[in-house]
Design a protein around this motif. Structure first.
Motif, PDB file in Angstrom:
ATOM      1  N   THR A  16      -8.206  -1.818  14.029  1.00 15.07           N
ATOM      2  CA  THR A  16      -6.931  -2.326  14.516  1.00 15.07           C
ATOM      3  C   THR A  16      -6.669  -1.809  15.921  1.00 15.07           C
ATOM      4  O   THR A  16      -6.361  -2.574  16.840  1.00 15.07           O
ATOM      5  CB  THR A  16      -5.794  -1.890  13.573  1.00 15.07           C
ATOM      6  OG1 THR A  16      -6.057  -2.418  12.266  1.00 15.07           O
ATOM      7  CG2 THR A  16      -4.453  -2.402  14.054  1.00 15.07           C
TER       8      THR A  16
ATOM      9  N   ALA B  22      -4.503   5.841   0.561  1.00 11.94           N
ATOM     10  CA  ALA B  22      -3.382   5.031   1.029  1.00 11.94           C
ATOM     11  C   ALA B  22      -3.306   3.725   0.260  1.00 11.94           C
ATOM     12  O   ALA B  22      -4.312   3.180  -0.211  1.00 11.94           O
ATOM     13  CB  ALA B  22      -3.528   4.752   2.519  1.00 11.94           C
ATOM     14  N   THR B  23      -2.117   3.216   0.121  1.00 10.52           N
ATOM     15  CA  THR B  23      -1.855   1.901  -0.457  1.00 10.52           C
ATOM     16  C   THR B  23      -0.826   1.208   0.427  1.00 10.52           C
ATOM     17  O   THR B  23      -0.135   1.865   1.225  1.00 10.52           O
ATOM     18  CB  THR B  23      -1.294   2.021  -1.879  1.00 10.52           C
ATOM     19  OG1 THR B  23      -0.003   2.660  -1.820  1.00 10.52           O
ATOM     20  CG2 THR B  23      -2.223   2.833  -2.778  1.00 10.52           C
ATOM     21  N   PRO B  24      -0.702  -0.104   0.317  1.00  7.30           N
ATOM     22  CA  PRO B  24       0.308  -0.781   1.142  1.00  7.30           C
ATOM     23  C   PRO B  24       1.710  -0.209   0.943  1.00  7.30           C
ATOM     24  O   PRO B  24       2.519  -0.203   1.875  1.00  7.30           O
ATOM     25  CB  PRO B  24       0.223  -2.235   0.662  1.00  7.30           C
ATOM     26  CG  PRO B  24      -1.192  -2.385   0.177  1.00  7.30           C
ATOM     27  CD  PRO B  24      -1.524  -1.063  -0.442  1.00  7.30           C
ATOM     28  N   GLU B  25       1.986   0.302  -0.257  1.00  8.33           N
ATOM     29  CA  GLU B  25       3.322   0.813  -0.543  1.00  8.33           C
ATOM     30  C   GLU B  25       3.586   2.163   0.108  1.00  8.33           C
ATOM     31  O   GLU B  25       4.752   2.532   0.329  1.00  8.33           O
ATOM     32  CB  GLU B  25       3.518   0.935  -2.065  1.00  8.33           C
ATOM     33  CG  GLU B  25       3.502  -0.384  -2.824  1.00  8.33           C
ATOM     34  CD  GLU B  25       2.109  -0.978  -2.962  1.00  8.33           C
ATOM     35  OE1 GLU B  25       2.002  -2.218  -3.069  1.00  8.33           O
ATOM     36  OE2 GLU B  25       1.130  -0.201  -2.953  1.00  8.33           O
ATOM     37  N   THR B  26       2.531   2.913   0.413  1.00 11.06           N
ATOM     38  CA  THR B  26       2.729   4.257   0.964  1.00 11.06           C
ATOM     39  C   THR B  26       2.713   4.303   2.481  1.00 11.06           C
ATOM     40  O   THR B  26       3.072   5.321   3.071  1.00 11.06           O
ATOM     41  CB  THR B  26       1.647   5.215   0.444  1.00 11.06           C
ATOM     42  OG1 THR B  26       0.355   4.779   0.899  1.00 11.06           O
ATOM     43  CG2 THR B  26       1.653   5.287  -1.074  1.00 11.06           C
ATOM     44  N   VAL B  27       2.284   3.205   3.117  1.00 12.63           N
ATOM     45  CA  VAL B  27       2.156   3.217   4.569  1.00 12.63           C
ATOM     46  C   VAL B  27       3.526   3.096   5.230  1.00 12.63           C
ATOM     47  O   VAL B  27       4.338   2.234   4.879  1.00 12.63           O
ATOM     48  CB  VAL B  27       1.240   2.069   5.038  1.00 12.63           C
ATOM     49  CG1 VAL B  27       1.264   1.934   6.555  1.00 12.63           C
ATOM     50  CG2 VAL B  27      -0.180   2.311   4.560  1.00 12.63           C
TER      51      VAL B  27
ATOM     52  N   HIS C  31       5.258   2.815   9.087  1.00 11.44           N
ATOM     53  CA  HIS C  31       4.937   2.587  10.501  1.00 11.44           C
ATOM     54  C   HIS C  31       5.816   3.464  11.375  1.00 11.44           C
ATOM     55  O   HIS C  31       6.971   3.766  11.046  1.00 11.44           O
ATOM     56  CB  HIS C  31       5.142   1.120  10.873  1.00 11.44           C
ATOM     57  CG  HIS C  31       4.553   0.772  12.200  1.00 11.44           C
ATOM     58  ND1 HIS C  31       5.260   0.870  13.378  1.00 11.44           N
ATOM     59  CD2 HIS C  31       3.299   0.361  12.544  1.00 11.44           C
ATOM     60  CE1 HIS C  31       4.489   0.515  14.392  1.00 11.44           C
ATOM     61  NE2 HIS C  31       3.289   0.203  13.903  1.00 11.44           N
TER      62      HIS C  31
ATOM     63  N   PHE D 104      -3.375   7.729   6.167  1.00 14.92           N
ATOM     64  CA  PHE D 104      -3.199   6.584   7.043  1.00 14.92           C
ATOM     65  C   PHE D 104      -2.723   7.058   8.412  1.00 14.92           C
ATOM     66  O   PHE D 104      -2.331   8.199   8.590  1.00 14.92           O
ATOM     67  CB  PHE D 104      -2.209   5.568   6.458  1.00 14.92           C
ATOM     68  CG  PHE D 104      -0.786   6.061   6.386  1.00 14.92           C
ATOM     69  CD1 PHE D 104       0.096   5.818   7.437  1.00 14.92           C
ATOM     70  CD2 PHE D 104      -0.316   6.750   5.274  1.00 14.92           C
ATOM     71  CE1 PHE D 104       1.409   6.271   7.391  1.00 14.92           C
ATOM     72  CE2 PHE D 104       0.986   7.202   5.219  1.00 14.92           C
ATOM     73  CZ  PHE D 104       1.855   6.969   6.273  1.00 14.92           C
TER      74      PHE D 104
ATOM     75  N   GLY E  67      -1.879   2.143  10.325  1.00 14.12           N
ATOM     76  CA  GLY E  67      -2.121   2.005   8.900  1.00 14.12           C
ATOM     77  C   GLY E  67      -3.453   2.597   8.490  1.00 14.12           C
ATOM     78  O   GLY E  67      -3.891   3.613   9.034  1.00 14.12           O
ATOM     79  N   TYR E  68      -4.122   1.946   7.556  1.00 13.53           N
ATOM     80  CA  TYR E  68      -5.407   2.472   7.077  1.00 13.53           C
ATOM     81  C   TYR E  68      -6.457   1.383   6.928  1.00 13.53           C
ATOM     82  O   TYR E  68      -7.620   1.677   6.640  1.00 13.53           O
ATOM     83  CB  TYR E  68      -5.222   3.175   5.723  1.00 13.53           C
ATOM     84  CG  TYR E  68      -4.858   2.254   4.583  1.00 13.53           C
ATOM     85  CD1 TYR E  68      -5.813   1.783   3.698  1.00 13.53           C
ATOM     86  CD2 TYR E  68      -3.538   1.837   4.386  1.00 13.53           C
ATOM     87  CE1 TYR E  68      -5.484   0.932   2.659  1.00 13.53           C
ATOM     88  CE2 TYR E  68      -3.194   0.993   3.349  1.00 13.53           C
ATOM     89  CZ  TYR E  68      -4.168   0.538   2.487  1.00 13.53           C
ATOM     90  OH  TYR E  68      -3.840  -0.313   1.461  1.00 13.53           O
ATOM     91  N   GLN E  69      -6.066   0.149   7.137  1.00 11.90           N
ATOM     92  CA  GLN E  69      -7.011  -0.946   6.953  1.00 11.90           C
ATOM     93  C   GLN E  69      -7.527  -1.449   8.300  1.00 11.90           C
ATOM     94  O   GLN E  69      -6.821  -1.377   9.305  1.00 11.90           O
ATOM     95  CB  GLN E  69      -6.322  -2.086   6.200  1.00 11.90           C
ATOM     96  CG  GLN E  69      -5.914  -1.707   4.784  1.00 11.90           C
ATOM     97  CD  GLN E  69      -5.102  -2.814   4.111  1.00 11.90           C
ATOM     98  OE1 GLN E  69      -4.315  -3.496   4.756  1.00 11.90           O
ATOM     99  NE2 GLN E  69      -5.306  -2.973   2.818  1.00 11.90           N
TER     100      GLN E  69
END
Length: 737
Positions: free
Chosen positions: A558, A576-581, A583, A601, A606-608
């Motif tokens: 990214t 990490a999960t989407p819920e824990t990220v 910004h 993250f 983020g992490y992805q």
């Protein structure tokens, strides 16, 4: 096809060893050391400059001589005027083509097509051998997970399995022949080993690789090359945990010779023996020579340390002449297996058909293109819907730049650029307004922006050709900031203001960090540096004459600061999960100190990845369904068959690259969240369904564990059949004790 190495193996290995022994018995120490000496000599007087040393047996290999008449003269001296008539190795960096250039290796990897990679290497071998070159320094099979590293362009990506499959195919292409041996080249697997882990993505930098990571990630592609019969290995410039590869007994003795039984030649990289002193491993070239010779480097590339210092080491009793025999024997064995000792090396094969070569690299370019974005199906374009096309950008019409890095002999006159291909395609059909806008990919001069915006405003669609010039990637061309260089991002934003659909085509030698501008494109094609026929391939894809099928061989970050980022990372204790990220912009001013998210993250990235390993769009769509695993419990030594159905749910024919991933849920060492274990290219007509089958042996689940042994460990495994390293059909199996 005839595999040169296999053909030579028809003569018993004992006969080969007897032949080597007979040669060594009649050779002086100076002549034996001569076989270990690789020299570079260029210029008009190369024959005169080298003749005496070749005649006396003081040179065994020559680098970077490309004049066929000079090579013929040098080989004649070696064969007919020296005492033992041993031919020369003639080395050259023939990496992704000779005169006709295929896409960068990283681009070829995006095809996920071993046959295509083999064919590109075959063409390169045919063209180069017609000039008398018989040794190439490819494939480069370093695992590359940091796109700041310039040499990622020369790699086959981030994954050990994919790199191993494609690297082995490249070895086969260089070393196999339809007509005999004269149009082959001896391949060289490089850089042994771990060079892709260079700290901060800086070339020549140090590497620190845990043993399990070295064994499980960085060495497997080299083993695949060894099993494919590669003739030579090259050591890495880098040190590995404090020991430079050129003096690394563990790599060169324990792994390569003892475990893998490699019997060919090992060559140092350029001047790497002398550079042991620069590393600080030893204080002079005498010690550097001793360390390299005892570790197992057979050929000294250009440092001249071996001819200068091996005689004194033998005289002093520090090295035995038997050790020199072993080194020279490895070189002779490589020459025998490569066919040099049993053919007329002064008679070169004919040049291959230029038309056939161009057709092959065009196919490679088509399959290397990766469609990353296609909002509202803006692609493919239709000639019946386009009256005026704006072609914008510094890389639309650059015949040499599209060839990419490390193409010393590439013939830019064979290049067909995107602009010229589009002009040929649309003559009499649509108007093309070409605006360069920026002189180079690095230019900061915005004076051409207004013309670019105006051209876009009066066109039905604007196509921007952006990226990196060839010189910005490759060896010694590393970048800390891997966004689009120069003012290109601003150019995209300016063109966007015209309100015309914007299609981006990026030509580059690495993944670029595009998150800040990805939304500016309605469609985006990643073309890497696509080689001689990149232009027609891109034009055909833009207008739907070919359908995208490329998949990413490497993850796209990214932001630059996110690297290294790769799909087969470890789970960690706090994934990490989407819920824990969270910004960075969502943190309230004056917030109390806390472990925000409490998972692994970046606040600003983020992490992805922006695009994951294995990702690539098509002009059609594919549905995955009906996963079946033939058994849920497997004993050690057993096999399991994994099947899934793939349906083309779109309106045009297309090729899908179906991927098989596994995860070892619990191991004696923590294991990656996913590992690629298979892939298959599937061509499907609209509405067609095909059953795809993968067979997994328990050996495919093995890894080097905490005890240092390579074995599969009993336990539970996840299995996915997927379109990329994200998502897919999921199942599981249990490996029994």
């Amino acid at each position: 096809m005839t595999n040169v190495r296999e053909a030579k193996a028809m003569t018993s290995s004992q006969d080969v060893e007897d032949r080597i022994a007979a040669l060594l018995e009649g050779m002086s120490l100076e002549e034996k050391i001569g076989q270990l000496n690789l020299v570079q000599c260029t210029g008009p007087d190369v024959v005169e400059d080298l003749a005496d040393d070749i005649r006396a047996g003081r040179i065994g290999s020559i680098l970077n001589v490309v004049d066929p008449e000079a090579i013929r003269a040098l080989q004649h001296i070696a064969v007919h005027e020296s005492r033992h008539g041993i031919p020369l190795l003639i080395g050259r960096d023939v990496i992704h083509g000779f005169h006709t250039i295929a896409p960068l290796p990283l681009g070829q990897a995006a095809s996920w097509n071993p046959d295509l990679v083999r064919d590109c290497a075959r063409i390169a071998a045919q063209e180069a051998s017609a000039f008398g070159i018989n040794w190439t320094f490819a494939p480069m099979i370093d695992i590359a997970r940091d796109p700041r590293w310039g040499r990622i362009a020369e790699s086959l990506g981030e994954d050990p399995f994919l790199t191993g499959e494609l690297g082995a195919a490249m070895v086969t292409g260089f070393q196999m022949s339809e007509t005999g041996e004269a149009d082959t080249m001896i391949a060289c697997a490089k850089h042994f080993a771990g060079y892709g882990a260079s700290e901060a993505g800086r070339d020549y930098n140090t590497t620190n690789i845990p043993l399990n990571e070295l064994r499980n990630v960085y060495l497997p592609p080299f083993l695949a090359a060894r099993e494919a019969g590669v003739g030579t290995f090259m050591t890495s410039f880098s040190d590995i945990d404090g020991i430079p590869a050129t003096a690394n007994d563990f790599l060169l003795k324990t792994v390569l010779r003892e475990e893998w039984n490699f019997d060919g030649a090992v060559v140092s990289d350029w001047d790497a023996i002398h550079q042991l002193c620069v590393h600080g491993l030893c204080e002079n070239d005498t010690e550097a020579t001793y360390l390299s010779a005892t570790a197992g480097v057979d050929i000294d590339m250009v440092s001249a340390a071996y001819p200068r210092h091996l005689p004194e080491l033998v005289t002093a009793g520090r090295l035995s002449e038997r050790r020199i025999d072993e080194l020279a024997g490895n070189v002779l064995r490589a020459k025998i297996h490569g066919g040099l000792m049993d053919r007329d090396v002064t008679a070169f094969p004919a040049q291959p058909s230029r038309m056939a070569a161009l057709a092959a690299v065009r196919k490679a370019a088509e399959q290397s293109l990766v469609l990353l974005r296609n909002e509202h199906a803006v692609l493919p374009l239709g000639t019946d819907r386009i009256e005026r096309l704006a072609v914008i950008g510094p890389l639309a019409d650059e015949p040499a730049e599209q060839l990419g890095t490390w193409v010393f002999d590439g013939d830019a006159s064979r290049s067909v650029t995107p602009l010229s291909a589009l002009q040929s395609m649309l003559t009499g059909v649509a108007e093309i307004d070409y605006v360069r806008a920026l002189e180079t990919s690095r230019s900061m001069d915005r004076s051409g922006f207004e013309a670019a915006r105006n051209a876009a405003a009066s066109a039905d669609v604007a196509i921007l050709f952006l990226g990196e010039e060839a010189i910005l990637s490759g060896e010694a061309h590393c970048r800390a900031d891997i966004t689009l260089p120069g003012a290109q991002a601003d150019l995209v934003r300016e063109v966007r203001k015209a309100g015309t659909p914007v299609i981006g085509v990026i030509l580059a030698g690495r993944p670029l960090a595009l998150a800040e501008m990805i939304d500016q494109f309605d469609a985006l094609i990643y073309a890497w540096h696509p080689g001689s026929m990149g232009g027609p391939a891109i034009a055909d894809m833009l207008f739907g004459r070919c359908v995208p099928c490329g998949k990413l061989p490497v993850s796209f970050p990214t932001l630059s600061g996110q690297v290294p980022i790769y799909y087969s990372h470890k789970q960690t204790g706090r994934p990490a999960t989407p819920e824990t990220v969270i910004h960075i912009d969502d943190i309230p001013a004056g917030a109390e100190q806390t472990s925000l998210g409490m998972t692994a993250f970046h606040l600003d990235a983020g992490y992805q990845p922006l695009f994951p390993f294995g990702f690539g769009l098509s002009y059609t769509s594919f549905a995955y369904h009906d996963l079946a695993i033939d058994r849920q419990e497997i004993p050690l030594g057993g096999r399991v068959v994994v099947e899934a159905s793939i349906t083309n749910t779109g309106e045009c024919a297309g090729t899908e690259i179906v991927q098989l991933y596994v995860r070892d849920r619990f191991g004696s060492l923590t294991r990656p969240v996913r590992e690629l274990k298979g892939f298959e290219r599937v061509e499907l007509a609209p509405g067609e369904t095909r059953r795809v089958s993968f067979e997994l042996h328990t050996d495919d689940l093995a890894f080097f564990g905490r005890d240092g042994q390579f074995a599969a460990e009993p336990g539970d495994f996840d299995i996915w059949v997927a379109a990329s390293s994200v998502g897919g059909l999921h199942g599981s199996i249990t490996l029994l004790p």
